[in-house]
Design a protein around this motif. Sequence first.
Motif, PDB file in Angstrom:
ATOM      1  N   GLU A 254      43.416  30.896  42.499  1.00  0.00           N
ATOM      2  CA  GLU A 254      44.439  30.192  41.733  1.00  0.00           C
ATOM      3  C   GLU A 254      44.289  30.440  40.236  1.00  0.00           C
ATOM      4  N   GLN A 255      43.072  30.426  39.718  1.00  0.00           N
ATOM      5  CA  GLN A 255      42.871  30.658  38.292  1.00  0.00           C
ATOM      6  C   GLN A 255      43.243  32.081  37.909  1.00  0.00           C
ATOM      7  N   ARG A 256      42.960  33.038  38.784  1.00  0.00           N
ATOM      8  CA  ARG A 256      43.361  34.423  38.519  1.00  0.00           C
ATOM      9  C   ARG A 256      44.885  34.534  38.433  1.00  0.00           C
ATOM     10  N   LEU A 257      45.586  33.900  39.355  1.00  0.00           N
ATOM     11  CA  LEU A 257      47.038  34.017  39.378  1.00  0.00           C
ATOM     12  C   LEU A 257      47.683  33.239  38.234  1.00  0.00           C
ATOM     13  N   ARG A 258      47.146  32.090  37.885  1.00  0.00           N
ATOM     14  CA  ARG A 258      47.673  31.363  36.730  1.00  0.00           C
ATOM     15  C   ARG A 258      47.497  32.170  35.445  1.00  0.00           C
ATOM     16  N   THR A 259      46.340  32.784  35.301  1.00  0.00           N
ATOM     17  CA  THR A 259      46.103  33.613  34.118  1.00  0.00           C
ATOM     18  C   THR A 259      47.019  34.814  34.118  1.00  0.00           C
ATOM     19  N   ALA A 260      47.228  35.421  35.289  1.00  0.00           N
ATOM     20  CA  ALA A 260      48.141  36.565  35.384  1.00  0.00           C
ATOM     21  C   ALA A 260      49.550  36.174  34.951  1.00  0.00           C
ATOM     22  N   ALA A 261      50.025  35.013  35.408  1.00  0.00           N
ATOM     23  CA  ALA A 261      51.360  34.567  35.024  1.00  0.00           C
ATOM     24  C   ALA A 261      51.443  34.332  33.519  1.00  0.00           C
ATOM     25  N   GLU A 262      50.377  33.778  32.945  1.00  0.00           N
ATOM     26  CA  GLU A 262      50.363  33.547  31.502  1.00  0.00           C
ATOM     27  C   GLU A 262      50.439  34.862  30.739  1.00  0.00           C
ATOM     28  N   LEU A 263      49.695  35.868  31.190  1.00  0.00           N
ATOM     29  CA  LEU A 263      49.705  37.159  30.503  1.00  0.00           C
ATOM     30  C   LEU A 263      51.036  37.877  30.700  1.00  0.00           C
ATOM     31  N   LEU A 264      51.587  37.790  31.901  1.00  0.00           N
ATOM     32  CA  LEU A 264      52.854  38.480  32.179  1.00  0.00           C
ATOM     33  C   LEU A 264      54.000  37.912  31.345  1.00  0.00           C
ATOM     34  N   ARG A 271      53.324  44.876  26.137  1.00  0.00           N
ATOM     35  CA  ARG A 271      53.088  46.323  26.233  1.00  0.00           C
ATOM     36  C   ARG A 271      52.035  46.677  27.285  1.00  0.00           C
ATOM     37  N   ASP A 272      51.314  45.690  27.795  1.00  0.00           N
ATOM     38  CA  ASP A 272      50.313  45.965  28.826  1.00  0.00           C
ATOM     39  C   ASP A 272      51.001  46.253  30.157  1.00  0.00           C
ATOM     40  N   SER A 273      50.519  47.230  30.858  1.00  0.00           N
ATOM     41  CA  SER A 273      51.081  47.531  32.175  1.00  0.00           C
ATOM     42  C   SER A 273      50.741  46.402  33.144  1.00  0.00           C
ATOM     43  N   ILE A 274      51.538  46.301  34.197  1.00  0.00           N
ATOM     44  CA  ILE A 274      51.284  45.280  35.206  1.00  0.00           C
ATOM     45  C   ILE A 274      49.940  45.535  35.881  1.00  0.00           C
ATOM     46  N   ALA A 275      49.619  46.794  36.109  1.00  0.00           N
ATOM     47  CA  ALA A 275      48.327  47.123  36.716  1.00  0.00           C
ATOM     48  C   ALA A 275      47.176  46.690  35.814  1.00  0.00           C
ATOM     49  N   LYS A 276      47.338  46.864  34.500  1.00  0.00           N
ATOM     50  CA  LYS A 276      46.289  46.471  33.565  1.00  0.00           C
ATOM     51  C   LYS A 276      46.091  44.958  33.583  1.00  0.00           C
ATOM     52  N   ILE A 277      47.189  44.213  33.658  1.00  0.00           N
ATOM     53  CA  ILE A 277      47.076  42.752  33.696  1.00  0.00           C
ATOM     54  C   ILE A 277      46.408  42.311  34.994  1.00  0.00           C
ATOM     55  N   ALA A 287      49.091  46.898  44.455  1.00  0.00           N
ATOM     56  CA  ALA A 287      49.906  46.394  45.565  1.00  0.00           C
ATOM     57  C   ALA A 287      49.469  44.980  45.956  1.00  0.00           C
ATOM     58  N   SER A 288      48.156  44.765  46.012  1.00  0.00           N
ATOM     59  CA  SER A 288      47.652  43.428  46.333  1.00  0.00           C
ATOM     60  C   SER A 288      48.040  42.433  45.247  1.00  0.00           C
ATOM     61  N   PHE A 289      47.972  42.864  44.009  1.00  0.00           N
ATOM     62  CA  PHE A 289      48.346  41.995  42.897  1.00  0.00           C
ATOM     63  C   PHE A 289      49.802  41.559  43.026  1.00  0.00           C
ATOM     64  N   SER A 290      50.691  42.493  43.299  1.00  0.00           N
ATOM     65  CA  SER A 290      52.117  42.165  43.436  1.00  0.00           C
ATOM     66  C   SER A 290      52.348  41.192  44.589  1.00  0.00           C
ATOM     67  N   ARG A 291      51.693  41.426  45.714  1.00  0.00           N
ATOM     68  CA  ARG A 291      51.874  40.548  46.874  1.00  0.00           C
ATOM     69  C   ARG A 291      51.369  39.141  46.562  1.00  0.00           C
ATOM     70  N   MET A 292      50.209  39.055  45.906  1.00  0.00           N
ATOM     71  CA  MET A 292      49.631  37.747  45.602  1.00  0.00           C
ATOM     72  C   MET A 292      50.507  36.975  44.613  1.00  0.00           C
ATOM     73  N   VAL A 293      51.024  37.651  43.591  1.00  0.00           N
ATOM     74  CA  VAL A 293      51.885  36.997  42.605  1.00  0.00           C
ATOM     75  C   VAL A 293      53.173  36.508  43.266  1.00  0.00           C
ATOM     76  N   ARG A 294      53.796  37.342  44.089  1.00  0.00           N
ATOM     77  CA  ARG A 294      55.041  36.944  44.754  1.00  0.00           C
ATOM     78  C   ARG A 294      54.801  35.767  45.692  1.00  0.00           C
ATOM     79  N   SER A 295      53.688  35.811  46.423  1.00  0.00           N
ATOM     80  CA  SER A 295      53.391  34.724  47.346  1.00  0.00           C
ATOM     81  C   SER A 295      53.178  33.406  46.607  1.00  0.00           C
ATOM     82  N   ARG A 296      52.539  33.463  45.436  1.00  0.00           N
ATOM     83  CA  ARG A 296      52.227  32.245  44.684  1.00  0.00           C
ATOM     84  C   ARG A 296      53.415  31.711  43.912  1.00  0.00           C
ATOM     85  N   PHE A 297      54.206  32.600  43.276  1.00  0.00           N
ATOM     86  CA  PHE A 297      55.248  32.161  42.355  1.00  0.00           C
ATOM     87  C   PHE A 297      56.667  32.428  42.840  1.00  0.00           C
TER      88      PHE A 297
END
Length: 313
Positions: A254-264, A271-277, A287-297
């Motif tokens: 959860e903390q990883r995904l909340r931080t990802a949403a904040e950075l995105l 200017r940071d790529s989605i892969a970099k975030i 691919a895992s990052f995209s699936r996890m973000v979509r599932s959460r948000f």
Amino acid sequence: MDVDTRVVPANERYDYWHESVCDHFVPLLVTPASRNLQGRIQAVKFADTHVRRIAGTEHRFQRREQDIRRGGDPEQLNIVFVTHGSTVVEQDGRSAALHAGSFAFYDSSRPFDFRTRENFDYTIALLPKNRLDLPEATLRGCTIRPRSARTGVGRVARRLISSFAVPGREALGPSQASAIQDSLLATVRPLIAVDEPSIDASMFRVMARAYIQQRLADPDLSPRAVAAACGISPSYLHRLFDTEPQTVAAFIREQRLRTAAELLTSPAHRRDSIAKIGAACGIVDPASFSRMVRSRFGASPRELRRGASVRFI
């Protein structure tokens, strides 16, 4: 390494070191004991809290009335953990000897004097007094009263603060930095009382949460790694979270995904790529990052970046 006297010529070393110490701490008089000056400083920041590791040859550090008038006062209560060496410290009419394995508080608002007797190595947390929310009399009463950092709450605070004093491990975003600061303050606050506080499960929960927040970028972050950092067994760590809304693994996710949403959604990271975030949050497979973000948000990383609403529930 943020500051290292070895990188400058010998004839420039004192000025470089004096300016660096004052910049990273407070204006004061820095007096090396010999011409063979050596020193280094590592510095990180979490919201309004600073963590410093400073080491060097024998020194005297004096904060005088004129230094306070000249440079102002950041209103910080500082806690110093001694890793190496012996130091005599004075403030508020009290004098004490600090040795390896001990710690003490001192205050930026009043003069103090540190006299090391040999090479020294300290880890220091500079804590904003307005965030501690304690009476001035309590803050004044806790200074220069050395205690052991080898047992109890002192040990927990030492482990936590020392683990943060490494450049490059700063928080990824404001909410993460604020969470780490809150955990640091919650760990240190019980130590301000003159009486020795007892350690309980809440202390280890605070430490575990802070460690997780500060290591989100590590793809190997796991409950076992958190337990090892806190000096407890994995089974005890899991029991600590039995009364929490989430398991340890779920809290990390959860903390990883909340931080990802904040950075995105942050203009500073546009200017940071989605892969970099994703990698910055410890999720290295895009691919895992995209699936996890979509599932959460309910939206992809790209959709979040384009302005899809984010709800933290």
